[in-house]
Design an enzyme around this catalytic site. Structure first.
Site, PDB file in Angstrom:
ATOM      1  N   CYS A  99       0.824  -1.215   0.000  1.00  0.00           N
ATOM      2  CA  CYS A  99       0.000   0.000   0.000  1.00  0.00           C
ATOM      3  C   CYS A  99       0.859   1.267   0.000  1.00  0.00           C
ATOM      4  O   CYS A  99       1.999   1.265   0.464  1.00  0.00           O
ATOM      5  CB  CYS A  99      -0.889   0.014   1.225  1.00  0.00           C
ATOM      6  SG  CYS A  99      -2.010  -1.375   1.296  1.00  0.00           S
TER       7      CYS A  99
ATOM      8  N   ARG B 152       5.426  -0.131  -5.801  1.00  0.00           N
ATOM      9  CA  ARG B 152       5.362  -0.959  -4.598  1.00  0.00           C
ATOM     10  C   ARG B 152       4.445  -2.162  -4.800  1.00  0.00           C
ATOM     11  O   ARG B 152       4.516  -3.133  -4.058  1.00  0.00           O
ATOM     12  CB  ARG B 152       4.862  -0.121  -3.423  1.00  0.00           C
ATOM     13  CG  ARG B 152       5.819   0.970  -3.006  1.00  0.00           C
ATOM     14  CD  ARG B 152       5.207   1.883  -1.980  1.00  0.00           C
ATOM     15  NE  ARG B 152       4.973   1.249  -0.705  1.00  0.00           N
ATOM     16  CZ  ARG B 152       5.832   1.232   0.311  1.00  0.00           C
ATOM     17  NH1 ARG B 152       6.987   1.841   0.188  1.00  0.00           N
ATOM     18  NH2 ARG B 152       5.551   0.635   1.448  1.00  0.00           N
TER      19      ARG B 152
ATOM     20  N   TRP C   6      -2.892  -2.750  -1.724  1.00  0.00           N
ATOM     21  CA  TRP C   6      -2.538  -4.146  -2.023  1.00  0.00           C
ATOM     22  C   TRP C   6      -3.352  -4.973  -1.031  1.00  0.00           C
ATOM     23  O   TRP C   6      -3.114  -4.926   0.173  1.00  0.00           O
ATOM     24  CB  TRP C   6      -1.039  -4.340  -1.823  1.00  0.00           C
ATOM     25  CG  TRP C   6      -0.501  -5.629  -2.363  1.00  0.00           C
ATOM     26  CD1 TRP C   6      -0.090  -5.878  -3.645  1.00  0.00           C
ATOM     27  CD2 TRP C   6      -0.278  -6.838  -1.633  1.00  0.00           C
ATOM     28  NE1 TRP C   6       0.353  -7.171  -3.752  1.00  0.00           N
ATOM     29  CE2 TRP C   6       0.260  -7.784  -2.532  1.00  0.00           C
ATOM     30  CE3 TRP C   6      -0.484  -7.228  -0.315  1.00  0.00           C
ATOM     31  CZ2 TRP C   6       0.604  -9.071  -2.167  1.00  0.00           C
ATOM     32  CZ3 TRP C   6      -0.151  -8.522   0.062  1.00  0.00           C
ATOM     33  CH2 TRP C   6       0.384  -9.424  -0.862  1.00  0.00           C
TER      34      TRP C   6
ATOM     35  N   ASN D  55      -2.155   2.423   5.647  1.00  0.00           N
ATOM     36  CA  ASN D  55      -1.239   1.323   5.304  1.00  0.00           C
ATOM     37  C   ASN D  55      -1.028   0.509   6.567  1.00  0.00           C
ATOM     38  O   ASN D  55      -0.933   1.082   7.647  1.00  0.00           O
ATOM     39  CB  ASN D  55       0.146   1.856   4.901  1.00  0.00           C
ATOM     40  CG  ASN D  55       0.164   2.513   3.550  1.00  0.00           C
ATOM     41  OD1 ASN D  55      -0.850   2.558   2.872  1.00  0.00           O
ATOM     42  ND2 ASN D  55       1.312   3.041   3.177  1.00  0.00           N
ATOM     43  N   GLY D  56      -0.886  -0.799   6.431  1.00  0.00           N
ATOM     44  CA  GLY D  56      -0.621  -1.626   7.603  1.00  0.00           C
ATOM     45  C   GLY D  56      -1.802  -2.527   7.916  1.00  0.00           C
ATOM     46  O   GLY D  56      -2.682  -2.731   7.074  1.00  0.00           O
TER      47      GLY D  56
ATOM     48  N   GLU E  54      19.871 -16.824  -7.609  1.00  0.00           N
ATOM     49  CA  GLU E  54      19.428 -15.496  -8.047  1.00  0.00           C
ATOM     50  C   GLU E  54      18.966 -15.544  -9.512  1.00  0.00           C
ATOM     51  O   GLU E  54      17.942 -14.954  -9.871  1.00  0.00           O
ATOM     52  CB  GLU E  54      20.577 -14.487  -7.854  1.00  0.00           C
ATOM     53  CG  GLU E  54      20.289 -13.059  -8.272  1.00  0.00           C
ATOM     54  CD  GLU E  54      19.140 -12.392  -7.507  1.00  0.00           C
ATOM     55  OE1 GLU E  54      18.658 -12.938  -6.512  1.00  0.00           O
ATOM     56  OE2 GLU E  54      18.725 -11.309  -7.952  1.00  0.00           O
TER      57      GLU E  54
ATOM     58  N   LYS F 291      15.126 -14.723 -10.744  1.00  0.00           N
ATOM     59  CA  LYS F 291      14.819 -13.684 -11.731  1.00  0.00           C
ATOM     60  C   LYS F 291      13.940 -14.266 -12.844  1.00  0.00           C
ATOM     61  O   LYS F 291      12.982 -13.635 -13.286  1.00  0.00           O
ATOM     62  CB  LYS F 291      16.114 -13.121 -12.348  1.00  0.00           C
ATOM     63  CG  LYS F 291      16.884 -12.210 -11.422  1.00  0.00           C
ATOM     64  CD  LYS F 291      16.221 -10.848 -11.304  1.00  0.00           C
ATOM     65  CE  LYS F 291      16.661 -10.061 -10.081  1.00  0.00           C
ATOM     66  NZ  LYS F 291      16.140 -10.542  -8.787  1.00  0.00           N
TER      67      LYS F 291
ATOM     68  N   GLU G 104      10.340 -14.884 -11.440  1.00  0.00           N
ATOM     69  CA  GLU G 104       9.499 -13.732 -11.131  1.00  0.00           C
ATOM     70  C   GLU G 104       9.203 -12.883 -12.369  1.00  0.00           C
ATOM     71  O   GLU G 104       8.145 -12.269 -12.444  1.00  0.00           O
ATOM     72  CB  GLU G 104      10.080 -12.887  -9.994  1.00  0.00           C
ATOM     73  CG  GLU G 104      11.323 -12.104 -10.307  1.00  0.00           C
ATOM     74  CD  GLU G 104      11.796 -11.237  -9.134  1.00  0.00           C
ATOM     75  OE1 GLU G 104      10.980 -10.823  -8.301  1.00  0.00           O
ATOM     76  OE2 GLU G 104      13.010 -10.977  -9.070  1.00  0.00           O
TER      77      GLU G 104
ATOM     78  N   HIS H 276      21.818 -36.758  -6.566  1.00  0.00           N
ATOM     79  CA  HIS H 276      21.119 -37.377  -5.430  1.00  0.00           C
ATOM     80  C   HIS H 276      19.603 -37.351  -5.600  1.00  0.00           C
ATOM     81  O   HIS H 276      18.879 -37.527  -4.632  1.00  0.00           O
ATOM     82  CB  HIS H 276      21.555 -36.692  -4.130  1.00  0.00           C
ATOM     83  CG  HIS H 276      23.017 -36.891  -3.834  1.00  0.00           C
ATOM     84  ND1 HIS H 276      23.546 -38.098  -3.429  1.00  0.00           N
ATOM     85  CD2 HIS H 276      24.074 -36.052  -3.952  1.00  0.00           C
ATOM     86  CE1 HIS H 276      24.858 -37.989  -3.281  1.00  0.00           C
ATOM     87  NE2 HIS H 276      25.201 -36.748  -3.601  1.00  0.00           N
TER      88      HIS H 276
ATOM     89  N   LYS I  41       6.793  -4.763  -4.578  1.00  0.00           N
ATOM     90  CA  LYS I  41       8.189  -4.384  -4.362  1.00  0.00           C
ATOM     91  C   LYS I  41       8.538  -4.433  -2.884  1.00  0.00           C
ATOM     92  O   LYS I  41       9.624  -4.845  -2.496  1.00  0.00           O
ATOM     93  CB  LYS I  41       8.406  -2.961  -4.911  1.00  0.00           C
ATOM     94  CG  LYS I  41       9.831  -2.439  -4.750  1.00  0.00           C
ATOM     95  CD  LYS I  41      10.784  -3.173  -5.659  1.00  0.00           C
ATOM     96  CE  LYS I  41      12.208  -2.684  -5.544  1.00  0.00           C
ATOM     97  NZ  LYS I  41      13.141  -3.652  -6.165  1.00  0.00           N
TER      98      LYS I  41
HETATM   99  O1  M6R Z   1      13.269  -5.244   0.391  1.00  0.00           O
HETATM  100  P1  M6R Z   1      13.875  -6.594   0.605  1.00  0.00           P
HETATM  101  O2  M6R Z   1      15.271  -6.706   0.162  1.00  0.00           O
HETATM  102  O3  M6R Z   1      13.738  -7.036   2.057  1.00  0.00           O
HETATM  103  O4  M6R Z   1      13.014  -7.581  -0.257  1.00  0.00           O
HETATM  104  C1  M6R Z   1      13.251  -8.953  -0.237  1.00  0.00           C
HETATM  105  C2  M6R Z   1      12.581  -9.660  -1.388  1.00  0.00           C
HETATM  106  O5  M6R Z   1      11.192  -9.443  -1.351  1.00  0.00           O
HETATM  107  C3  M6R Z   1      13.124  -9.198  -2.739  1.00  0.00           C
HETATM  108  O6  M6R Z   1      14.504  -9.345  -2.828  1.00  0.00           O
HETATM  109  C4  M6R Z   1      12.456  -9.994  -3.878  1.00  0.00           C
HETATM  110  O7  M6R Z   1      12.857 -11.321  -3.818  1.00  0.00           O
HETATM  111  C5  M6R Z   1      12.793  -9.363  -5.230  1.00  0.00           C
HETATM  112  N1  M6R Z   1      11.591  -9.196  -6.000  1.00  0.00           N
HETATM  113  C6  M6R Z   1      13.743 -10.164  -6.030  1.00  0.00           C
HETATM  114  O8  M6R Z   1      13.981  -9.614  -7.283  1.00  0.00           O
END
Ligand code: M6R
Length: 615
Positions: A2, A27, A78, A104-105, A488, A492, A495, A511, A610
């Site tokens: 949010c 966000r 959100w 928010n929250g 990583e 990527k 997502e 294994h 985000k």
């Molecule tokens: O803000 P943060 O680094 O705590 O966020 C952690 C994850 O949500 C963030 O790295 C997420 O995995 C990304 N979308 C990866 O690209």
């Protein structure tokens, strides 16, 4: 997740609100809304819940906005409590229609509060936890309190996390706000007052910003403000240092934020290293940590807690701490750490790593570690974020705002600062010879140039995406620092391109998971030169023998690796633990290219936010 924006005293309040909402979009949200205080003393509200395009639909619903409104509030939601519908979108109104509120929250005791309010005759129009707040303010106002006082008096009864902003139809130049845990900033620009949950929303509108503290209540008007605690005592607000301008939050000629942010990676890493590392001597300067050499020398174990890409950076940080500082180190997914009976005490240094400094899982892990007596530091990109404030020390990455949901430049900046931290610990413990420390520092100083070179190979990555991007299953394999790199790369691809991508230790495939390998499987192997190259090469052979197509991430011009692969993604050679800093670049690009070919929005992948402020 949010987002909140509020403005008072603007010539074009709606324009400021929409501009702010646009910069809060990153966000992640599923509905949006605005409320304006019209000059005739009436509140005007519009909301939209068209999936993923709420803002566009909101704008389309605005031609009848009252002219001459100077103040109002806006929100991107959100969904948590209640589906993403128009009725659940903020702002929420009280029973009289004279108050509008955004939140928010999460209000944990909203059910009990709602039952009480319904009993006293209030009518609810949404399924949200947030709506109780506006009815509580309504009651306090009816009892004679002014708007700020009304908000102040209800907060004792509210359990949970919140940032909240309210406007009243009869006070057109007043914004009232409060927060507990969820961030809120405010400031003044030319004749206007603004507040927001995120600095990016008010860049270019406010000249100087302040951060509201927990359980503080703000009364904000053009040119003046007052902040009080819950007892009504005045509080001096904390000025906020913002190191970037409006341009940093714009695409600046790139097709999307992700492209821009990938291109900014050499600078993000160079700025993060600036002044913290002497490449000639290997000396490190992390004064801002607020932990002296003696305290660091007394650390017996280091535990990293983080989520997603920040977790992958932590896995590399852990290896660097073990290798250079010779300290036991662990890295754990924050959502697991929190609920485990983790044995941490004053001898343990906990490092919470979070781009946003707001991820609920990491925040709670940090709190839990401190509750158990550990010393805790935060590595974050957001100045004055929650985790920055709650830790014993903070190390900022200096990547500038990252708007694309997929972490790119912040991930590399995290890797850089964690490696400096590992060197710093090593020096505090005299675990490395000055010569070795100097060599490592020199290599780290060369990383921005290596990233620049890796970025220059975009055509090679695009060609690999053309050939193999249509596959349905990918396996990313690596060993040592190559494993978090593989994780990583797989994250990527998942997502951004919504493709199944599994990351596995290369030596572990035999294994079990090797049973999945068949003709058509694409294996992306981290095969840069290092002590384990022979082992990785053997693992590649095992995959090939079962029909897999091999894409090898390897050193520039490494013909031996090219000969055992179907395609290569070349990166400049670096010392083993520094490799992820450059080799993440083609993996980011590969995911980007595959996602684009599949027609996906790379900046706002489906289902993701985000900033993840829920557990
Ligand atoms: O803000 P943060 O680094 O705590 O966020 C952690 C994850 O949500 C963030 O790295 C997420 O995995 C990304 N979308 C990866 O690209």
């Amino acid at each position: 997740m949010c987002g909140i924006i509020g403005v008072a005293g603007a010539h074009d309040a709606l324009g400021v609100l929409l501009g702010g909402l646009e910069r809060l979009e990153y966000r992640g949200y599923d509905s949006a809304g605005v409320a304006l205080v019209a000059p005739d003393g009436v509140l005007w509200r519009r909301r939209s819940a068209e999936r993923a395009t709420s803002l566009v639909h909101l704008e389309a619903a605005l031609p009848d906005a009252p002219a001459g409104s100077t103040s109002g509030i806006g929100h991107t939601r959100w969904a948590t409590h209640g589906a993403p519908t128009v009725a659940n979108a903020h702002p929420h109104l009280d029973c009289t229609g004279h108050l509008a509120l955004v939140h928010n929250g999460i209000i944990e005791n909203h059910r009990a509060l709602m039952a009480e309010l319904v009993e006293r005759g209030h009518a609810f129009t949404s399924e949200t936890d947030s709506e109780v707040l506006v009815h509580l303010v309504e009651e306090a106002r009816a009892a004679g309190a002014d708007l700020a006082e009304a908000l102040r008096t209800i907060l004792d009864r509210v359990h949970g996390d919140f940032a909240v902003a309210v406007v009243a139809a009869d006070q057109p130049d007043l914004l009232v706000a409060a927060r507990r845990t969820s961030p809120l900033v405010f400031g003044h620009g030319a004749g206007v007052a603004v507040l927001a949950s995120d600095v990016a929303a008010v860049l270019g509108t406010a000249e100087a910003l302040h951060a509201l503290g927990d359980d503080e209540v703000l009364a904000l008007r053009p040119g003046r403000f007052s902040v009080t605690d819950l007892a009504g005592r005045p509080v001096a607000p904390r000025p906020l240092e913002v190191r970037y301008g409006l341009e940093a939050a714009r695409k600046g000629g790139f097709d999307d934020f992700m492209s821009k942010e990938m291109a900014e990676q050499p600078h993000a890493v160079a700025d993060t290293l600036l002044g913290r590392l002497d490449p000639a001597t290997g000396a490190t300067d992390l004064e801002e940590l607020a932990l002296g050499r003696d305290q660091l020398a007394g650390v017996e174990r280091v535990v990293f807690v983080a989520c997603g890409s920040s977790y992958h950076a932590s896995l590399v940080g852990r290896q660097a701490v073990e290798a250079w500082a010779h300290l036991p180190a662990e890295a754990e997914v924050a959502s697991e750490f929190r609920y485990r009976d983790a044995v941490v005490g004053p001898e343990v240094l906990v490092v919470a790593v979070s781009q946003s400094g707001e991820s609920a899982d990491t925040l709670h892990a940090l709190r839990e570690a401190r509750r158990r007596g550990a010393r805790a530091i935060t590595v974050t990109n957001v100045v004055d974020s929650l985790m920055a404030r709650e830790a014993d020390g903070v190390l900022y990455t200096r990547a500038g705002p990252e708007i694309g949901v997929a972490s790119t430049k912040c991930h590399l900046a995290q890797l850089a600062i964690l490696e400096v931290l590992a060197l710093h610990l090593a020096r505090a413990r005299d675990a490395l010879s000055p010569a070795t420390a100097g060599e490592l520092a020199g290599a780290l100083a060369g990383v921005p140039a290596a990233i620049e070179q890796a970025l220059g190979r975009a055509a090679q990555v695009a060609a690999v995406a053309d050939r193999f991007g249509g596959a349905e299953h990918f396996y990313f394999l690596g060993r040592r620092a190559g494993l978090p790199l593989a994780m990583e790369g797989a994250l990527k691809l998942k997502e951004l391109a919504y493709v199944r991508a599994e990351a596995y230790p290369a030596g572990e495939m035999k294994h079990g998971p090797i049973a999945l390998i068949e003709p058509g499987s694409v294996v992306v192997a981290m095969a840069t030169r290092g002590p384990l190259w022979d082992k990785v090469a053997a693992n590649i052979a095992e995959m090939r023998a079962r029909g897999a197509t091999i894409v090898a991430v390897c050193d520039d011009g490494d013909e031996e690796t090219a000969a055992i692969a179907d395609a290569v993604l070349e990166v400049p050679p670096l010392p083993e633990l520094l490799v992820p800093l450059a080799a993440a670049v083609p993996l980011q690009r590969f995911a980007y290219e595959v996602a684009r070919r599949r027609g996906h929005d790379v900046d706002r992948p489906r289902n993701l936010a985000k900033v993840v402020t829920v557990e």
